[in-house]
Scaffold this motif. Structure first.
Motif, PDB file in Angstrom:
ATOM      1  N   UNK A  47       0.827  -1.211   0.000  1.00 32.41           N
ATOM      2  CA  UNK A  47       0.000   0.000   0.000  1.00 32.41           C
ATOM      3  C   UNK A  47       0.861   1.260   0.000  1.00 32.41           C
ATOM      4  N   UNK A  48       1.917   1.250   0.793  1.00 28.67           N
ATOM      5  CA  UNK A  48       2.787   2.421   0.888  1.00 28.67           C
ATOM      6  C   UNK A  48       3.427   2.722  -0.465  1.00 28.67           C
ATOM      7  N   UNK A  49       3.964   1.718  -1.132  1.00 30.18           N
ATOM      8  CA  UNK A  49       4.604   1.954  -2.425  1.00 30.18           C
ATOM      9  C   UNK A  49       3.588   2.264  -3.510  1.00 30.18           C
ATOM     10  N   UNK A  50       2.421   1.665  -3.449  1.00 27.74           N
ATOM     11  CA  UNK A  50       1.385   1.996  -4.434  1.00 27.74           C
ATOM     12  C   UNK A  50       0.970   3.451  -4.303  1.00 27.74           C
ATOM     13  N   UNK A  51       0.947   3.972  -3.080  1.00 23.01           N
ATOM     14  CA  UNK A  51       0.652   5.395  -2.881  1.00 23.01           C
ATOM     15  C   UNK A  51       1.680   6.275  -3.560  1.00 23.01           C
ATOM     16  N   UNK A  52       2.953   5.930  -3.409  1.00 20.41           N
ATOM     17  CA  UNK A  52       4.020   6.700  -4.058  1.00 20.41           C
ATOM     18  C   UNK A  52       3.816   6.687  -5.569  1.00 20.41           C
ATOM     19  N   UNK A  53       3.672   5.498  -6.129  1.00 21.30           N
ATOM     20  CA  UNK A  53       3.614   5.355  -7.579  1.00 21.30           C
ATOM     21  C   UNK A  53       2.336   5.964  -8.158  1.00 21.30           C
ATOM     22  N   UNK A  54       1.230   5.797  -7.473  1.00 21.26           N
ATOM     23  CA  UNK A  54      -0.025   6.368  -7.956  1.00 21.26           C
ATOM     24  C   UNK A  54       0.070   7.886  -8.073  1.00 21.26           C
ATOM     25  N   UNK A  55       0.525   8.541  -7.024  1.00 21.83           N
ATOM     26  CA  UNK A  55       0.600  10.003  -7.045  1.00 21.83           C
ATOM     27  C   UNK A  55       1.708  10.490  -7.984  1.00 21.83           C
ATOM     28  N   UNK A  56       2.787   9.730  -8.102  1.00 20.09           N
ATOM     29  CA  UNK A  56       3.840  10.079  -9.062  1.00 20.09           C
ATOM     30  C   UNK A  56       3.305  10.000 -10.488  1.00 20.09           C
ATOM     31  N   UNK A  57       2.508   8.996 -10.763  1.00 17.27           N
ATOM     32  CA  UNK A  57       1.937   8.844 -12.107  1.00 17.27           C
ATOM     33  C   UNK A  57       0.971   9.992 -12.422  1.00 17.27           C
ATOM     34  N   UNK A  58       0.152  10.364 -11.456  1.00 16.32           N
ATOM     35  CA  UNK A  58      -0.778  11.476 -11.656  1.00 16.32           C
ATOM     36  C   UNK A  58       0.001  12.758 -11.965  1.00 16.32           C
ATOM     37  N   UNK A  59       1.041  13.014 -11.184  1.00 21.68           N
ATOM     38  CA  UNK A  59       1.842  14.224 -11.402  1.00 21.68           C
ATOM     39  C   UNK A  59       2.651  14.150 -12.695  1.00 21.68           C
ATOM     40  N   UNK A  60       3.127  12.967 -13.033  1.00 18.60           N
ATOM     41  CA  UNK A  60       3.832  12.791 -14.319  1.00 18.60           C
ATOM     42  C   UNK A  60       2.928  13.257 -15.461  1.00 18.60           C
ATOM     43  N   UNK A  61       1.687  12.827 -15.429  1.00 20.66           N
ATOM     44  CA  UNK A  61       0.768  13.178 -16.508  1.00 20.66           C
ATOM     45  C   UNK A  61       0.292  14.632 -16.435  1.00 20.66           C
ATOM     46  N   UNK A  62       0.476  15.276 -15.308  1.00 19.91           N
ATOM     47  CA  UNK A  62       0.196  16.711 -15.178  1.00 19.91           C
ATOM     48  C   UNK A  62       1.367  17.522 -15.738  1.00 19.91           C
ATOM     49  N   UNK A  63       2.587  17.178 -15.346  1.00 20.87           N
ATOM     50  CA  UNK A  63       3.762  17.956 -15.722  1.00 20.87           C
ATOM     51  C   UNK A  63       4.235  17.708 -17.154  1.00 20.87           C
ATOM     52  N   UNK A  64       4.037  16.498 -17.660  1.00 18.74           N
ATOM     53  CA  UNK A  64       4.595  16.129 -18.969  1.00 18.74           C
ATOM     54  C   UNK A  64       3.486  15.808 -19.955  1.00 18.74           C
ATOM     55  N   UNK A  65       3.570  16.420 -21.119  1.00 21.10           N
ATOM     56  CA  UNK A  65       2.587  16.151 -22.166  1.00 21.10           C
ATOM     57  C   UNK A  65       2.922  14.834 -22.854  1.00 21.10           C
ATOM     58  N   UNK A  66       1.894  14.101 -23.177  1.00 16.98           N
ATOM     59  CA  UNK A  66       2.051  12.770 -23.769  1.00 16.98           C
ATOM     60  C   UNK A  66       2.426  12.854 -25.248  1.00 16.98           C
ATOM     61  N   UNK A  67       3.257  11.909 -25.662  1.00 12.75           N
ATOM     62  CA  UNK A  67       3.663  11.764 -27.053  1.00 12.75           C
ATOM     63  C   UNK A  67       3.259  10.376 -27.544  1.00 12.75           C
ATOM     64  N   UNK A  68       2.961  10.280 -28.817  1.00 12.89           N
ATOM     65  CA  UNK A  68       2.711   8.949 -29.369  1.00 12.89           C
ATOM     66  C   UNK A  68       4.060   8.309 -29.717  1.00 12.89           C
ATOM     67  N   UNK A  69       4.025   7.113 -30.262  1.00 14.21           N
ATOM     68  CA  UNK A  69       5.272   6.383 -30.542  1.00 14.21           C
ATOM     69  C   UNK A  69       6.159   7.083 -31.571  1.00 14.21           C
ATOM     70  N   UNK A  70       5.584   7.996 -32.338  1.00 16.87           N
ATOM     71  CA  UNK A  70       6.351   8.743 -33.338  1.00 16.87           C
ATOM     72  C   UNK A  70       6.842  10.096 -32.812  1.00 16.87           C
ATOM     73  N   UNK A  71       6.614  10.373 -31.534  1.00 15.53           N
ATOM     74  CA  UNK A  71       7.063  11.626 -30.940  1.00 15.53           C
ATOM     75  C   UNK A  71       6.140  12.799 -31.195  1.00 15.53           C
ATOM     76  N   UNK A  72       4.933  12.530 -31.641  1.00 15.31           N
ATOM     77  CA  UNK A  72       3.935  13.580 -31.894  1.00 15.31           C
ATOM     78  C   UNK A  72       3.091  13.757 -30.628  1.00 15.31           C
ATOM     79  N   UNK A  73       2.836  15.015 -30.274  1.00 18.59           N
ATOM     80  CA  UNK A  73       1.992  15.279 -29.109  1.00 18.59           C
ATOM     81  C   UNK A  73       0.617  14.657 -29.295  1.00 18.59           C
ATOM     82  N   UNK A  74       0.143  14.036 -28.228  1.00 19.18           N
ATOM     83  CA  UNK A  74      -1.193  13.451 -28.230  1.00 19.18           C
ATOM     84  C   UNK A  74      -2.168  14.507 -27.728  1.00 19.18           C
ATOM     85  N   UNK A  75      -3.254  14.646 -28.436  1.00 18.03           N
ATOM     86  CA  UNK A  75      -4.299  15.598 -28.032  1.00 18.03           C
ATOM     87  C   UNK A  75      -4.872  15.145 -26.686  1.00 18.03           C
TER      88      UNK A  75
END
Length: 178
Positions: A47-75
Motif C-alpha cells: 500500500x505504501x509503495x502503491x501510494x508513491x507510484x499512484x501520485x507520481x503517475x498522476x503528477x507525471x501526466x500533469x507535468x509532462x505532455x504525452x507523445x505517441x510512438x512517433x514523438x507527436x503530441x497526443x491531443x
C-alpha cells in the motif's frame, strides 16, 4: 521527432483556480507517501509503495505532455488537468514525456500497466524488478513542481494565491528540497 502542437485548449479561469487544490493535494500525497516509513509486512508495504507510484503517475501526466510512438503530441482530453494550461504560450512549459528523468522513462510502462490495471505485464516484475526507487521519483516531481510554481510566481499569475492557500494547508514546500 516532430512535436506538433495540439489544438489550443481553452480552460475556464475558474477551473484553473479551483484545480490548485487538486495539484497541491497530489504533491502532498506523494511527499507524505515517500516520507512515511515502509512497513516490513507485505500488505501495508505494498500500500505504501502503491501510494508513491499512484501520485507520481498522476503528477507525471500533469507535468509532462504525452507523445505517441512517433514523438507527436497526443491531443489531451479537455478535462485532463495539465501544467501547460497555466501558461499562455506552449514554450513557457515545454515538457513532454521525452523530457522526463531517465527513471520515469524506464518505469513509465510499468506505472501504466501495473498500477490500477490488471495486465499480464505484471508477471514480468519479480524480485528486484518489483522494487520502486522513491529518490528519483521525488527528485523529478520536486524539480518540476518548483519550476512550475516559480514560473507562476514570476509571471504574477492569478492562480498563485490559490496555490498558496493549499500549500499552507497541506504544508507542501515551494522551494527545494522536496
Amino acid at each position: 521527432m516532430s512535436k506538433k502542437s495540439p489544438s489550443p485548449r481553452v480552460i475556464p479561469p475558474q477551473n484553473k483556480l479551483a484545480s490548485a487544490r487538486l495539484i497541491v493535494y497530489e504533491l502532498f500525497m506523494l511527499q507524505r507517501s515517500i516520507d512515511m516509513p515502509k512497513p516490513r509486512e507485505t500488505f501495508p508495504r505494498s500500500l505504501a509503495f502503491e501510494g508513491v507510484v499512484l501520485h507520481a503517475r498522476v503528477l507525471r501526466d500533469f507535468f509532462y505532455r504525452k507523445l505517441n510512438k512517433d514523438g507527436i503530441l497526443i491531443e489531451p482530453k479537455l478535462d485532463d488537468l495539465l501544467a501547460i494550461d497555466y501558461f499562455a504560450q506552449d514554450s513557457s512549459w515545454p515538457y513532454t514525456y521525452a523530457d522526463m528523468s531517465q527513471y520515469l522513462k524506464d518505469t513509465k510502462t510499468r506505472m501504466d500497466r501495473t498500477l490500477a490495471h490488471l495486465s499480464y505485464d505484471r508477471l514480468k516484475y519479480v524480485g528486484k524488478e518489483k522494487a520502486w526507487d522513491t529518490k528519483p521519483i521525488s527528485k523529478d516531481n520536486g524539480d518540476r513542481w518548483f519550476e512550475f510554481f516559480g514560473k507562476l510566481q514570476n509571471a504574477g499569475d492569478q492562480s498563485v494565491p490559490h496555490f498558496l492557500q493549499w500549500i499552507r494547508e497541506y504544508n507542501v514546500p515551494i522551494v527545494p528540497p522536496f
